[in-house]
Design an enzyme around this catalytic site. Sequence first.
Site, short mmCIF file in Angstrom:
data_model
loop_
_atom_site.label_atom_id
_atom_site.label_comp_id
_atom_site.label_asym_id
_atom_site.label_seq_id
_atom_site.Cartn_x
_atom_site.Cartn_y
_atom_site.Cartn_z
N ASN A 7 14.34 -60.22 -2.27
CA ASN A 7 13.04 -59.87 -2.84
C ASN A 7 12.37 -61.16 -3.33
O ASN A 7 12.91 -61.87 -4.18
CB ASN A 7 13.23 -58.88 -3.99
CG ASN A 7 11.91 -58.36 -4.55
OD1 ASN A 7 10.97 -59.12 -4.74
ND2 ASN A 7 11.85 -57.08 -4.83
N ARG A 18 0.23 -71.15 -11.52
CA ARG A 18 -0.59 -72.36 -11.46
C ARG A 18 -1.87 -72.17 -10.64
O ARG A 18 -2.67 -73.10 -10.55
CB ARG A 18 0.23 -73.52 -10.89
CG ARG A 18 1.30 -74.05 -11.84
CD ARG A 18 0.70 -74.73 -13.05
NE ARG A 18 -0.02 -75.93 -12.70
CZ ARG A 18 0.52 -77.16 -12.67
NH1 ARG A 18 1.80 -77.32 -12.99
NH2 ARG A 18 -0.21 -78.20 -12.35
N HIS A 43 7.27 -56.31 -3.25
CA HIS A 43 6.84 -55.14 -4.02
C HIS A 43 5.44 -55.44 -4.56
O HIS A 43 5.29 -55.83 -5.72
CB HIS A 43 7.82 -54.87 -5.16
CG HIS A 43 7.56 -53.58 -5.88
ND1 HIS A 43 8.58 -52.83 -6.44
CD2 HIS A 43 6.41 -52.91 -6.16
CE1 HIS A 43 8.06 -51.76 -7.02
NE2 HIS A 43 6.74 -51.80 -6.87
N ARG A 45 2.07 -54.84 -6.32
CA ARG A 45 1.57 -53.89 -7.31
C ARG A 45 0.05 -53.92 -7.31
O ARG A 45 -0.57 -54.89 -6.87
CB ARG A 45 2.14 -54.22 -8.69
CG ARG A 45 3.62 -53.83 -8.80
CD ARG A 45 4.17 -54.06 -10.19
NE ARG A 45 5.45 -53.36 -10.40
CZ ARG A 45 6.63 -53.84 -10.05
NH1 ARG A 45 6.71 -55.03 -9.47
NH2 ARG A 45 7.73 -53.14 -10.27
N GLU A 70 8.18 -52.29 -0.73
CA GLU A 70 8.42 -51.22 -1.69
C GLU A 70 7.26 -51.10 -2.66
O GLU A 70 6.53 -52.07 -2.91
CB GLU A 70 9.73 -51.47 -2.45
CG GLU A 70 9.80 -52.77 -3.22
CD GLU A 70 11.16 -52.96 -3.89
OE1 GLU A 70 12.18 -52.48 -3.34
OE2 GLU A 70 11.19 -53.60 -4.95
N HIS A 190 18.37 -53.54 -8.03
CA HIS A 190 17.91 -53.73 -9.40
C HIS A 190 19.04 -54.25 -10.27
O HIS A 190 20.01 -53.54 -10.56
CB HIS A 190 17.33 -52.46 -10.04
CG HIS A 190 16.36 -52.77 -11.14
ND1 HIS A 190 15.00 -52.86 -10.93
CD2 HIS A 190 16.55 -53.05 -12.44
CE1 HIS A 190 14.39 -53.15 -12.07
NE2 HIS A 190 15.33 -53.29 -13.00
N ASP A 191 18.91 -55.49 -10.68
CA ASP A 191 19.86 -56.18 -11.56
C ASP A 191 21.22 -56.43 -10.93
O ASP A 191 22.19 -56.76 -11.63
CB ASP A 191 20.03 -55.44 -12.89
CG ASP A 191 18.81 -55.58 -13.79
OD1 ASP A 191 17.94 -56.42 -13.47
OD2 ASP A 191 18.74 -54.87 -14.81
N HIS A 214 15.30 -60.94 -8.68
CA HIS A 214 15.27 -61.66 -9.95
C HIS A 214 16.53 -62.48 -10.17
O HIS A 214 16.47 -63.67 -10.50
CB HIS A 214 15.07 -60.68 -11.10
CG HIS A 214 14.95 -61.34 -12.44
ND1 HIS A 214 13.77 -61.89 -12.89
CD2 HIS A 214 15.86 -61.55 -13.41
CE1 HIS A 214 13.96 -62.41 -14.09
NE2 HIS A 214 15.23 -62.22 -14.44
#
Length: 238
Positions: A7, A18, A43, A45, A70, A190-191, A214
């Site tokens: 991701n 920046r 993803h 948004r 997603e 996720h995580d 992440h």
Amino acid sequence: MTKLSVNINKIATLRNARGGDTPNLIQFAKDAQEFGAQGITIHPRPDERHVRYQDAHDLKTEVYTEYNIEGNPIPKFIDLVSVIKPDQVTLVPDAEDAITSNAGWDCVKHHSFLRETIDEFQKQGIRTSIFLDPSLHQVEAAKATGTDRIELYTESFAHNYAIGNSAAIKPYTDCAVLAHELGMGINAGHDLSLNNIKFFKQNIPNLLEVSIGHALISESLYLGVENVINMYLNRLES
């Protein structure tokens, strides 16, 4: 082998900070694939605070592995996916102001909407996946929507595993077994991180794909992107 989809939202976040084009999102996607990633996930948004809708278009010709988009299937998102036709669309019920995804679908409450949306994407040849909490009831309800896959929302597992509660894997294992029995593919995300991915993989049968952003980007600050991608691939082989 379970596929690793990287991701790249956090790369877009850094770029946008920046206002320029550094780091270059497209080049990062190319490099991640060259380093061994078997897919690229974005993803977008509605406020475009990280990945922009134009990025989604620009990436279409550069992702030669698997392209996964997603997001919450609002009309603008549905239109985007319908134009790009990625390999996979992952439906996530996140609010517009959510910092990150924080819950799976209630596939009973939203059955009609999900069924209609999934049917439209499948008619276009796009594989569908539903972001789902580790609930057997929701797995059964997901099957009724016609989705091709589910993506298990793994935040709870990651939190519990970090504090030593490895038993938190059980509902995920149970859901994966049921999903497979019902004929759905299994993704997760996720995580997930270098610290927990091997244990997760070893306890989730028939795991097809993990989407990691992440943690992977954060770990790469210390260890380097190419090295981290290959560390994930090694853990996913076991």
